[in-house]
Scaffold this motif. Structure first.
Motif, mmCIF file in Angstrom:
data_model
loop_
_atom_site.group_PDB
_atom_site.id
_atom_site.type_symbol
_atom_site.label_atom_id
_atom_site.label_comp_id
_atom_site.label_asym_id
_atom_site.label_seq_id
_atom_site.Cartn_x
_atom_site.Cartn_y
_atom_site.Cartn_z
ATOM 1 N N MET A 1 10.311 -31.742 -38.813
ATOM 2 C CA MET A 1 9.763 -30.848 -37.823
ATOM 3 C C MET A 1 8.845 -31.645 -36.894
ATOM 4 N N THR A 2 9.059 -31.525 -35.621
ATOM 5 C CA THR A 2 8.235 -32.203 -34.631
ATOM 6 C C THR A 2 7.007 -31.363 -34.324
ATOM 7 N N PHE A 3 5.864 -32.026 -34.297
ATOM 8 C CA PHE A 3 4.626 -31.312 -33.992
ATOM 9 C C PHE A 3 4.534 -31.093 -32.501
ATOM 10 N N LYS A 4 4.352 -29.854 -32.117
ATOM 11 C CA LYS A 4 4.122 -29.498 -30.717
ATOM 12 C C LYS A 4 2.883 -28.645 -30.666
ATOM 13 N N SER A 5 1.850 -29.195 -30.120
ATOM 14 C CA SER A 5 0.604 -28.443 -29.987
ATOM 15 C C SER A 5 0.757 -27.437 -28.860
ATOM 16 N N PRO A 6 0.374 -26.189 -29.101
ATOM 17 C CA PRO A 6 0.405 -25.223 -28.008
ATOM 18 C C PRO A 6 -0.497 -25.676 -26.862
ATOM 19 N N THR A 7 -0.161 -25.254 -25.693
ATOM 20 C CA THR A 7 -0.964 -25.551 -24.512
ATOM 21 C C THR A 7 -1.539 -24.247 -23.983
ATOM 22 N N PRO A 8 -2.508 -24.321 -23.089
ATOM 23 C CA PRO A 8 -3.075 -23.076 -22.557
ATOM 24 C C PRO A 8 -2.028 -22.137 -21.981
ATOM 25 N N SER A 9 -0.934 -22.681 -21.482
ATOM 26 C CA SER A 9 0.075 -21.816 -20.870
ATOM 27 C C SER A 9 0.977 -21.119 -21.883
ATOM 28 N N ASN A 10 1.006 -21.583 -23.147
ATOM 29 C CA ASN A 10 1.901 -20.930 -24.106
ATOM 30 C C ASN A 10 1.211 -20.383 -25.355
ATOM 31 N N VAL A 11 -0.102 -20.281 -25.338
ATOM 32 C CA VAL A 11 -0.819 -19.637 -26.436
ATOM 33 C C VAL A 11 -0.905 -18.158 -26.095
ATOM 34 N N SER A 12 -0.340 -17.347 -26.969
ATOM 35 C CA SER A 12 -0.280 -15.915 -26.663
ATOM 36 C C SER A 12 -1.610 -15.220 -26.929
ATOM 37 N N PRO A 13 -1.867 -14.166 -26.189
ATOM 38 C CA PRO A 13 -3.069 -13.368 -26.460
ATOM 39 C C PRO A 13 -3.062 -12.819 -27.896
ATOM 40 N N GLU A 14 -1.900 -12.512 -28.429
ATOM 41 C CA GLU A 14 -1.794 -12.013 -29.809
ATOM 42 C C GLU A 14 -2.267 -13.076 -30.807
ATOM 43 N N HIS A 15 -1.879 -14.327 -30.596
ATOM 44 C CA HIS A 15 -2.301 -15.433 -31.467
ATOM 45 C C HIS A 15 -3.827 -15.563 -31.445
ATOM 46 N N LEU A 16 -4.417 -15.511 -30.271
ATOM 47 C CA LEU A 16 -5.867 -15.619 -30.145
ATOM 48 C C LEU A 16 -6.560 -14.422 -30.794
ATOM 49 N N TRP A 17 -6.012 -13.231 -30.609
ATOM 50 C CA TRP A 17 -6.570 -12.027 -31.220
ATOM 51 C C TRP A 17 -6.546 -12.136 -32.744
ATOM 52 N N GLN A 18 -5.446 -12.679 -33.306
ATOM 53 C CA GLN A 18 -5.346 -12.839 -34.765
ATOM 54 C C GLN A 18 -6.407 -13.819 -35.281
ATOM 55 N N ILE A 19 -6.640 -14.888 -34.562
ATOM 56 C CA ILE A 19 -7.681 -15.844 -34.959
ATOM 57 C C ILE A 19 -9.037 -15.136 -34.968
ATOM 58 N N GLU A 20 -9.335 -14.423 -33.900
ATOM 59 C CA GLU A 20 -10.600 -13.709 -33.817
ATOM 60 C C GLU A 20 -10.757 -12.735 -34.981
ATOM 61 N N GLN A 21 -9.727 -11.976 -35.290
ATOM 62 C CA GLN A 21 -9.799 -10.994 -36.374
ATOM 63 C C GLN A 21 -9.997 -11.667 -37.734
ATOM 64 N N ARG A 22 -9.265 -12.774 -37.978
ATOM 65 C CA ARG A 22 -9.409 -13.491 -39.263
ATOM 66 C C ARG A 22 -10.809 -14.057 -39.422
ATOM 67 N N VAL A 23 -11.335 -14.672 -38.379
ATOM 68 C CA VAL A 23 -12.668 -15.271 -38.476
ATOM 69 C C VAL A 23 -13.731 -14.194 -38.652
ATOM 70 N N LEU A 24 -13.687 -13.168 -37.837
ATOM 71 C CA LEU A 24 -14.732 -12.139 -37.893
ATOM 72 C C LEU A 24 -14.663 -11.288 -39.153
ATOM 73 N N ALA A 25 -13.554 -11.353 -39.888
ATOM 74 C CA ALA A 25 -13.443 -10.647 -41.167
ATOM 75 C C ALA A 25 -14.091 -11.426 -42.314
#
Length: 153
Positions: free
Chosen positions: A1-25
């Motif tokens: 599997m090749t590592f591809k880091s997401p870029t600002p243009s392809n990080v979804s709002p849903e992904h960011l929302w999930q991070i926020e929810q996991r951390v704040l929990a």
């Protein structure tokens, strides 16, 4: 599997929302009263209100909450660049206190320095925020976050 880091243009709002929810929990995040002011690919801004319970003298926070908000900000920034489903945790940190943490809140600005598939070097600057909103640098943190693939990968 090749590592591809997401870029600002392809990080979804849903992904960011999930991070926020996991951390704040997390119990520690709840105890500290953390809240995100900004959350985007490779960088975050977190804030923690001043609380007497975390002070060592009236108006001045101990190093422990300063470290915690810095760590949460830096490693959250690292998490934004992971593929969905991956997790991350701090494996190493260095915190340098540069001034007293005196103010109404702490504001930590986390950022990614170098992202790799299995680890990310990240950093955060922590500012004491006065009642007038003025920021004063009180600490800087450098961290390494290690990553885990989801169980199915």
């Amino acid at each position: 599997m090749t590592f591809k880091s997401p870029t600002p243009s392809n990080v979804s709002p849903e992904h960011l929302w999930q991070i926020e929810q996991r951390v704040l929990a997390m119990p520690m995040a709840k105890t500290l009263g953390l809240r995100y002011l900004e959350l985007q690919a490779g960088q975050v801004v977190l804030e923690m209100p001043y609380a007497d319970a975390f002070s060592f003298m009236p108006g001045a926070l101990q190093a422990t909450p300063v470290f915690a908000v810095a760590d949460f900000a830096a490693v959250s920034a690292a998490a934004t660049l992971l593929q969905p489903g991956w997790s991350t945790a701090t494996s190493d940190t260095t915190l340098k206190l540069v001034a007293p943490a005196v103010g109404a809140a702490l504001r930590a600005r986390g950022r990614v320095i170098s992202a790799r598939k299995m680890q990310t070097v990240c950093a955060a600057d922590v500012f004491a925020v006065g009642r007038d909103g003025e920021e004063s640098l009180c600490a800087t943190l450098l961290a390494t976050a290690v990553h885990r693939a989801p169980p199915s990968q």
